[in-house]
Motif scaffolding. Structure first.
Motif, PDB file in Angstrom:
ATOM      1  N   ILE A 111       0.813  -1.209   0.000  1.00 20.59           N
ATOM      2  CA  ILE A 111       0.000   0.000   0.000  1.00 20.59           C
ATOM      3  C   ILE A 111       0.850   1.264   0.000  1.00 20.59           C
ATOM      4  O   ILE A 111       0.478   2.267  -0.642  1.00 20.59           O
ATOM      5  N   SER A 112       1.988   1.268   0.678  1.00 24.53           N
ATOM      6  CA  SER A 112       2.831   2.465   0.656  1.00 24.53           C
ATOM      7  C   SER A 112       3.473   2.638  -0.719  1.00 24.53           C
ATOM      8  O   SER A 112       3.557   3.761  -1.242  1.00 24.53           O
ATOM      9  N   LEU A 113       3.915   1.547  -1.323  1.00 26.60           N
ATOM     10  CA  LEU A 113       4.446   1.620  -2.688  1.00 26.60           C
ATOM     11  C   LEU A 113       3.363   2.080  -3.659  1.00 26.60           C
ATOM     12  O   LEU A 113       3.629   2.871  -4.578  1.00 26.60           O
ATOM     13  N   ASN A 132      -8.611  -2.228  -2.704  1.00 29.01           N
ATOM     14  CA  ASN A 132      -8.539  -2.873  -1.385  1.00 29.01           C
ATOM     15  C   ASN A 132      -8.713  -4.380  -1.534  1.00 29.01           C
ATOM     16  O   ASN A 132      -9.634  -4.979  -0.981  1.00 29.01           O
ATOM     17  N   PHE A 133      -7.817  -4.990  -2.279  1.00 27.22           N
ATOM     18  CA  PHE A 133      -7.871  -6.432  -2.510  1.00 27.22           C
ATOM     19  C   PHE A 133      -7.595  -7.156  -1.190  1.00 27.22           C
ATOM     20  O   PHE A 133      -6.747  -6.730  -0.409  1.00 27.22           O
ATOM     21  N   PRO A 134      -8.313  -8.246  -0.900  1.00 24.40           N
ATOM     22  CA  PRO A 134      -8.090  -8.945   0.376  1.00 24.40           C
ATOM     23  C   PRO A 134      -6.642  -9.381   0.549  1.00 24.40           C
ATOM     24  O   PRO A 134      -6.076 -10.057  -0.314  1.00 24.40           O
ATOM     25  N   GLY A 135      -6.047  -8.961   1.653  1.00 30.60           N
ATOM     26  CA  GLY A 135      -4.721  -9.441   2.011  1.00 30.60           C
ATOM     27  C   GLY A 135      -3.555  -8.798   1.306  1.00 30.60           C
ATOM     28  O   GLY A 135      -2.407  -8.981   1.709  1.00 30.60           O
ATOM     29  N   HIS A 136      -3.802  -8.035   0.236  1.00 25.78           N
ATOM     30  CA  HIS A 136      -2.683  -7.498  -0.541  1.00 25.78           C
ATOM     31  C   HIS A 136      -3.197  -6.338  -1.396  1.00 25.78           C
ATOM     32  O   HIS A 136      -3.970  -6.542  -2.330  1.00 25.78           O
ATOM     33  N   ALA A 191     -10.664   1.952  -4.463  1.00 24.47           N
ATOM     34  CA  ALA A 191     -10.739   2.380  -3.060  1.00 24.47           C
ATOM     35  C   ALA A 191     -10.715   3.901  -2.998  1.00 24.47           C
ATOM     36  O   ALA A 191     -10.005   4.558  -3.769  1.00 24.47           O
ATOM     37  N   THR A 192     -11.476   4.476  -2.082  1.00 25.53           N
ATOM     38  CA  THR A 192     -11.439   5.919  -1.888  1.00 25.53           C
ATOM     39  C   THR A 192     -10.173   6.296  -1.118  1.00 25.53           C
ATOM     40  O   THR A 192      -9.581   5.456  -0.420  1.00 25.53           O
TER      41      THR A 192
END
Length: 283
Positions: A111-113, A132-136, A191-192
Motif C-alpha cells: 500500500i505504501s508503494l 482494497n484487494f483482500p490481504g494485498h 478504493a477511496t
C-alpha cells in the motif's frame, strides 16, 4: 499585542487534512502518519520529492505518448531504474508505512508503494486507482483496451486467472464459495482515499498491537477515530490500550462511547465488565 503562533499537533494537522472528501490530499495525509514517530518531519518533503521524480519521468516521454507507453515507462522507471519494491526482509517494520523512509530506502509494503506509484501515474495523466484487494493492496489503470491490475510489491501485472487464484484462500476462509461466490469485479473496485488511509492505519495498528506498544497504538487509534468518527470498535480498542497504560479515566470514557453505540455487539457484556472494573479501581 504579539500574536502567539503555535504549530498544530500531529493529530491536529492530520485532522485538518481529512475533514472533507472533496480534494482529499492523500499523499500529504499518508506522509503525515510518520509524524508520531518522526516529530521533526517536514511533511511537505514527500510531495517535493515526488515532484522531482515526476519531472525526471516526464523527460522520458513525448507529450503525445499513448497511455500504454506511459504506463510501461512509468513501471520501468519506478520498479526498474529506481528499484522500488517490497521489503521482504522486514515486512512488519513500521517504517514500511512511512513515505519519507520508503522514498529513501526504496522498500515498502504494497500500500505504501502503491500511494507513491499512483501519484506518479496521475502526474502522467493516467487514471490510476488503488484496490482494497483482500490481504494485498493492488493498483489498477483503465486503458482504452481494458483494465490493467498491478501488484505494487513486485511491479507485475496480473491476469484475471492469477487474481482469482490469489482470492481462493480468502474466499474459502470467508465461506464465499459455490452459491455464495461473487464476481471478481467486486474485489477490484476503486478504493477511496479515506479507505486507503484507513487501511494504512490498520496495518500500523496490527503491528503495534502485536508488539503490545500501547503508546503507539493509542496514537494510531486516535488517528483512526479522527478519520472514521463512527468506527466505534476503534474507541473500544483505544480504551483497552489506555487501560494497559494505566490511564483508567480515558479508558473508561472510550469504552463508554463504544457501549453506547454498539450495545448489540457480541463483546458488549465483557466490555461492560471491564468498564465497571476500571470505574471501581482505586485512584
Amino acid at each position: 499585542m504579539a500574536l502567539s503562533l503555535t504549530a498544530p499537533t500531529p493529530l491536529g494537522y492530520f485532522s485538518s487534512l481529512v475533514q472533507s472528501d472533496d480534494g482529499f490530499p492523500l499523499l500529504e495525509a499518508v506522509a503525515s502518519l510518520a509524524q508520531d514517530e518522526y516529530p521533526d518531519l517536514d511533511v511537505q518533503q514527500v510531495p517535493g520529492d515526488l515532484d522531482q521524480l515526476l519531472a525526471r519521468l516526464k523527460r522520458r516521454l513525448a507529450a503525445d505518448a499513448p497511455p500504454l507507453q506511459r504506463l510501461r515507462i512509468l513501471n520501468q522507471f519506478f520498479f526498474g531504474d529506481l528499484g522500488f519494491g517490497g521489503n521482504v526482509n522486514d515486512y512488519y517494520d513500521p517504517d514500511n508505512s512511512f513515505l519519507h523512509v520508503v522514498l529513501r530506502t526504496r522498500r515498502g509494503i504494497p500500500i505504501s508503494l502503491a500511494v507513491l506509484w499512483m501519484e506518479l501515474a496521475q502526474g502522467l495523466g493516467l487514471p490510476a486507482h488503488g484496490i482494497n484487494f483482500p490481504g494485498h493492496f493492488m493498483v489498477k489503470i483503465d486503458l482504452p483496451r481494458g483494465q490493467v491490475v498491478i501488484d505494487p510489491f513486485t511491479g507485475h501485472s496480473l491476469s484475471r486467472e492469477e487474481l482469482g487464484e490469489r482470492l481462493e484462500p480468502y474466499k474459502r476462509r470467508s465461506g464465499l464459495v459455490d452459491d455464495y461466490d461473487v464476481p471478481l469485479g467486486l474485489y477490484l473496485q476503486a478504493a477511496t482515499p479515506r479507505e486507503i488511509l484507513a487501511r494504512m492505519l490498520r496495518n500500523l495498528k496490527e503491528i503495534y498491537r502485536q508488539q503490545q506498544d500501547w503508546t503507539r497504538l493509542v496514537a494510531v487509534e486516535s488517528r483512526l477515530i479522527v478519520l472514521l468518527p463512527d468506527s466505534w470498535a476503534d474507541y473500544r480498542d483505544r480504551g483497552l490500550a489506555y487501560a494497559e497504560q494505566g490511564r483508567a479515566a480515558e479508558a473508561a470514557d472510550d469504552l463508554q462511547v463504544y457501549l453506547h453505540h454498539a450495545d448489540d455487539a457480541l463483546d458488549a457484556d465483557s466490555v461492560a465488565i471491564r468498564l465497571a472494573a476500571l470505574r471501581n479501581a482505586p485512584h
